[in-house]
Design a protein around this motif. Sequence first.
Motif, short mmCIF file in Angstrom:
data_model
loop_
_atom_site.label_atom_id
_atom_site.label_comp_id
_atom_site.label_asym_id
_atom_site.label_seq_id
_atom_site.Cartn_x
_atom_site.Cartn_y
_atom_site.Cartn_z
N THR A 30 77.06 19.23 47.96
CA THR A 30 77.11 19.00 49.41
C THR A 30 75.79 18.39 49.86
N GLY A 31 75.85 17.19 50.40
CA GLY A 31 74.68 16.53 50.94
C GLY A 31 74.44 17.01 52.36
N PHE A 32 73.20 17.43 52.65
CA PHE A 32 72.84 17.95 53.98
C PHE A 32 71.85 16.97 54.59
N LEU A 183 72.16 19.93 48.86
CA LEU A 183 71.09 18.97 48.60
C LEU A 183 70.71 18.24 49.88
N SER A 184 69.45 18.39 50.27
CA SER A 184 68.92 17.63 51.40
C SER A 184 68.01 16.55 50.86
N ASN A 189 71.06 6.62 49.47
CA ASN A 189 71.85 6.03 48.40
C ASN A 189 72.12 7.03 47.28
N GLU A 190 71.15 7.94 47.03
CA GLU A 190 71.36 8.96 46.00
C GLU A 190 72.37 10.00 46.45
N ILE A 191 72.31 10.37 47.72
CA ILE A 191 73.31 11.28 48.26
C ILE A 191 74.70 10.66 48.14
N GLU A 192 74.78 9.36 48.45
CA GLU A 192 76.07 8.68 48.40
C GLU A 192 76.63 8.67 46.99
N ILE A 198 79.65 15.96 52.70
CA ILE A 198 78.47 15.62 53.49
C ILE A 198 78.50 16.39 54.81
N VAL A 199 77.33 16.93 55.16
CA VAL A 199 77.14 17.58 56.46
C VAL A 199 75.98 16.86 57.14
N VAL A 200 76.20 16.40 58.37
CA VAL A 200 75.17 15.68 59.12
C VAL A 200 74.79 16.51 60.34
#
Length: 298
Positions: A30-32, A183-184, A189-192, A198-200
Motif C-alpha cells: 500500500t502506497g501512502f 510504504l510512504s 514512479n517507484e510507488i507506481e 494507494i492512499v492519498v
Amino acid sequence: MINVDSLTRSYGGYTAVDHVSFTAQPGRVTGFLGPNGAGKSTTMRIMTGLTEPSSGTATILGRRFADLPNPGREVGVLLDASAQHAGRTGREVLRINARLMGLPGSRVDDLLAAVGLTEEEAGRRVRNYSLGMRQRLGIAAALLGDPEVLILDEPANGLDPAGIRWMRDLLRGFADQGGTVLLSSHLLNEIEVVADDIVVIGHGRIVASGTKSDLLASGETLVRADDLHQLRAALATAGLTTTDADGALLVTGDIAHVGRAAFSAGIAVTELRAADGARLEEMFLELTATTAREGTAA
C-alpha cells in the motif's frame, strides 16, 4: 493487516490528522502518499506508538502497537534512517536489537547479507555511513524479527538506482509471501511500479484511496480500424464521443460498448483495449493541488 479507523490528532487549534481511515491488506503493498505537511508522518507515528491519537484507532494485526508483546517480531518499522546510534557499528546496532527481541546472533549476519552490507561496512561506525548505507541498515533492523508487517517511510531515500531496484524487489517479495507493506515515498514512479493499493492524504484528510489500477484507470477505450472515418461515424451513431489518437480513436466509454457499436456497424476492429490510464504523478498533483504545503514537515 493495518487498520486505521477515524484517526485524529490535534495540537491546540491545529488538526494534523483529521478522521483518517484506511486499511493495508496482507499480500499487498500500500502506497501512502501526500505532499509535505499532509499528515503522513503523524499517521505513521501514531501507528507505531510514538504519538498518541486525539481520537480514533490504529491497529496492526488486530492490536495497538503498544499492546503487541514483542513488536519487532510482528512489525518492522523504518521511519528515520538517521535515528541510529552514530557511535556503534552497524553490526552492533543489529545485535542489540536482536538481543532485545530474543533472536539468535546468527540472524544479524543473515540480515547484513540480505541488505547488501559487507563485512567491512558492518564493522564501520554508523557515523561514517552514507545515507544509502543507513537506509540498508534501517531496513535490516526492520526485517530482523521476521515480521508480518512493514511500515516504511522513505526507505529508498539515498539509494542509487541499483539500490532502488533492490528495494522494489524486496518489498514485492515480502508482500508476495503474504506480508503487509505500508510504504510512504516521494518517489512516485517507484510507488507506481510496486504498489497494489494507494492512499492519498492532503491537509490531514484522505482525498483518495483504492487499488492502483482503479485510481489510475482513464475510463476510456482505444480502438483502431482500417477505416477510421467509418468507425468514427458508427461510434457517433451509438452516442459515443471520440477523439483522434495517433491513427486510432480514443472513446469515452467501456470496451464492451465500443465493441458492440463497431460490430453492429459491420466494422472489423484491428485493436480494442482500455486506454492507458493517468500516470501516478498526474493523479497525485491533481488530487493534492489545493493541499500542498511545500517546505512544511509532514
